[in-house]
Design a protein around this motif. Structure first.
Motif, PDB file in Angstrom:
ATOM      1  N   GLY A   1      -4.290   5.454  -3.811  1.00 19.33           N
ATOM      2  CA  GLY A   1      -5.468   5.773  -3.006  1.00 19.33           C
ATOM      3  C   GLY A   1      -5.269   8.029  -2.982  1.00 19.33           C
TER       4      GLY A   1
ATOM      5  N   ASN B   1     -12.851   9.675  -5.927  1.00 21.73           N
ATOM      6  CA  ASN B   1     -10.966   9.512  -6.204  1.00 21.73           C
ATOM      7  C   ASN B   1     -11.649   8.902  -3.991  1.00 21.73           C
ATOM      8  N   ASP B   2     -11.729   9.965  -3.242  1.00 18.27           N
ATOM      9  CA  ASP B   2     -11.894   9.391  -2.448  1.00 18.27           C
ATOM     10  C   ASP B   2     -13.334   7.945  -1.976  1.00 18.27           C
TER      11      ASP B   2
ATOM     12  N   ASP C   1       0.608  -0.873   0.157  1.00 16.65           N
ATOM     13  CA  ASP C   1       0.139  -0.043  -0.226  1.00 16.65           C
ATOM     14  C   ASP C   1       1.106   1.225   0.191  1.00 16.65           C
TER      15      ASP C   1
ATOM     16  N   GLN D   1     -11.450   5.053  -3.350  1.00 18.84           N
ATOM     17  CA  GLN D   1     -10.490   4.242  -3.331  1.00 18.84           C
ATOM     18  C   GLN D   1      -9.107   4.023  -4.461  1.00 18.84           C
TER      19      GLN D   1
ATOM     20  N   THR E   1      -6.566   5.661  -7.344  1.00 16.45           N
ATOM     21  CA  THR E   1      -5.572   6.340  -7.547  1.00 16.45           C
ATOM     22  C   THR E   1      -6.218   7.601  -8.861  1.00 16.45           C
TER      23      THR E   1
END
Length: 275
Positions: A41, A198-199, A11, A202, A204
């Motif tokens: 992320g 995006n948030d 991650d 999750q 990229t």
């Protein structure tokens, strides 16, 4: 099963790692030794003036172009070394929002969003319908699902294209100048959508843009490129406070500075006298 430490290490690794990238168009260097990390992320902005190769960078990440030197790793895979089959599989995990939306003009909004699901999955029609309506709901356009692209405003078309880009739940999505040609309301909607999606998903995200204010308002990290080099990188705040005269001129839109207002020329008086 991977251990917790292995998962955490993965991650913390960049999803996209670019090292020593060199790419030429003819004898002109578009990129000349560029290093860029796109963290998992995060929403990373790639900024710079028109003609600096921002769209070319997306094509290199997606494998449409191959670097002349250096490497581009996406989720640990060297894009330039993948077979056609392997590249096809990787691209299914990458969404793309094209600068002009690139909707299919002969089918309606619903069918545009359903297209990648029909092309790349064996899902039953009932599930495809649910997924399409959910993606359109996410961009605020479920009620427009039967409209044709010709009936959409520019901002609506861009949002439909975004719904299509997330149809397959990609690990990464690339945005090519998403704010270009948008009115202030549409631009504000897109800025909010990009950050919220995006948030929430999750994702990229890689955002290439020369719209400084909008890009920096949502970017977790930003790179500024010019003349084939990374001239600055850091948080939005670091970019705004850069000590580079060139970056300062670009960020604040000043007409003169390291990028001169006047193109190089002989002395004006001498030119006038030669007439």
């Amino acid at each position: 099963m991977p251990s917790t430490n292995e998962t955490n290490n993965a991650d913390n690794m960049p999803l996209v790692q670019i090292r020593g990238l060199r790419y030429f168009r003819g004898s002109r260097p578009i990129f000349d030794g560029v290093d860029i990390d796109i963290m998992r992320g995060h929403l990373t902005a790639i900024m710079g003036p028109s003609g600096t190769g921002k769209t070319t960078l997306l094509r290199l990440i997606g494998g449409q172009l191959c670097p002349h030197e250096g490497s581009i790793l996406v989720d640990g895979e060297d894009v330039a070394k993948l077979s056609s089959k392997q590249l096809y599989q990787l691209r299914k995990r990458m969404g793309m929002l094209f600068q002009n939306g690139a909707l299919l003009t002969d089918i309606n909004v619903f069918e545009n969003v359903a297209f990648p699901l029909r092309e790349h999955t064996l899902l039953p029609e009932a599930m495809i319908r649910h997924l399409v309506l959910m993606k359109l709901e996410a961009v605020g356009l479920r009620g427009a699902n039967q409209l044709m692209p010709s009936e959409l405003s520019g901002g609506m078309a861009r949002r439909v294209a975004l719904a299509r880009a997330i149809a397959l739940d990609p690990m990464m999505i690339m945005y090519d100048e998403p704010f270009t040609g948008q009115d202030p309301i549409s631009k504000g909607v897109l800025v909010s959508l990009l950050k919220n999606l995006n948030d929430a998903l999750q994702l990229t995200s890689v955002l290439v843009s020369h719209d400084v204010r909008e890009a920096l308002s949502i970017a977790d990290y930003a790179y500024v490129i010019s003349e084939g080099k990374v001239v600055e990188h850091g948080s939005a705040e670091a970019i705004r406070n850069s000590r580079s005269d060139w970056v300062h001129q670009f960020i604040h839109g000043e007409k003169d500075g390291p990028v001169p207002f006047h193109y190089a020329a002989n002395n004006l008086f001498e030119d006038l006298m030669q007439g």
